[in-house]
Design an enzyme around this catalytic site. Structure first.
Site, PDB file in Angstrom:
ATOM      1  N   ASP A 283       0.847  -1.194   0.000  1.00 39.01           N
ATOM      2  CA  ASP A 283       0.000   0.000   0.000  1.00 39.01           C
ATOM      3  C   ASP A 283       0.886   1.250   0.000  1.00 39.01           C
ATOM      4  OD1 ASP A 283      -2.244   1.582   0.146  1.00 39.01           O
ATOM      5  OD2 ASP A 283      -3.037   0.648   1.964  1.00 39.01           O
TER       6      ASP A 283
ATOM      7  N   GLU B 112       2.625   4.921  -4.244  1.00 41.16           N
ATOM      8  CA  GLU B 112       2.598   5.798  -5.428  1.00 41.16           C
ATOM      9  C   GLU B 112       3.960   6.458  -5.727  1.00 41.16           C
ATOM     10  OE1 GLU B 112      -1.250   4.747  -4.375  1.00 41.16           O
ATOM     11  OE2 GLU B 112       0.103   5.878  -3.105  1.00 41.16           O
TER      12      GLU B 112
END
Length: 226
Positions: free
Chosen positions: A69, A72
């Site tokens: 997670d 990005e």
């Protein structure tokens, strides 16, 4: 230093994304207290470090798969500390209509350095470059077919991991949109895809959750995450 093995070993092996000087690790803010550094998965040495960490963690927690997670990469601010320099990489002539009109918003400065070059050119590959090393590490640690779920993906990520559609809302329109999103990601080559059934944000209702569970039984990746 000296209190957290993943950091100490990573520092020793030089696996972090660095500031624009190419030497100092980029330090931002994520969920843990204090500062966070960011593994540079475009660096082959990072795969070695990550595999070792995953194998060692298997002795602590007998896991079957890994959910990666915040990749990005996510940073709770505009660029890492102490901020981004005012240059053409961090502030190019054209900036898409994105949050805060800054390429560094909620991530690292574009002039940060990775093994393959400026973060400006490798940002979209961060999740993609983490997925394969994670897949390989999980298989080595478990001796079984790996399960990897990644929040950040790129075209081709589906070869080594699955994806979900992000933090949605407990609303009927998000239930409807999930169908479109799942079909789109199949076009992107990521067939193992799903949405947070019943919605992630807000409280769901009995009727909405019931219907979403029925729809979710057809998702390739089916998970209630309300």
């Amino acid at each position: 230093p000296g209190t957290y093995r993943p950091y100490d070993l990573g520092q020793e092996m030089g696996v972090w994304v660095n500031n624009s000087d190419g030497v100092t690790p980029a330090a931002g803010k994520a969920w843990p207290p204090g500062e966070s550094v960011y593994p540079d998965y475009t660096n082959p040495r990072t795969a070695e470090w990550w595999t070792q960490m995953c194998v060692e963690f298997k002795d602590v927690l007998d896991y079957d798969g890994i959910w990666i997670d915040m990749n990005e990469p996510s940073n709770f601010g505009r660029g890492q500390n102490p901020g981004c320099a005012d240059n053409e990489i961090n502030n190019p002539p054209y900036i898409p209509k994105i949050s805060d009109r800054s390429l560094a918003q909620m991530t690292l400065c574009p002039d940060s350095k990775t093994y393959l070059g400026d973060h400006y050119n490798t940002h979209s590959l961060f999740g993609w470059s983490e997925t394969k090393p994670t897949f390989d590490a999980v298989q080595q640690a478990t001796g079984k077919r790996a399960f990897v779920l990644s929040r950040s993906t790129f075209v081709g990520s589906g070869k080594h991991g699955g994806h979900w559609l992000g933090d949605n809302y407990s609303q009927w329109k998000d239930l409807r949109r999930s169908i479109v999103g799942i079909l789109e990601f199949n076009l992107f080559g990521i067939p193992y895809i799903g949405a947070d059934i019943c919605g992630f944000n807000y409280n769901t209702s009995y009727e909405l959750c019931l219907r979403w569970m029925q729809l979710g039984s057809f998702y390739p990746f089916s998970r209630n995450h309300n």
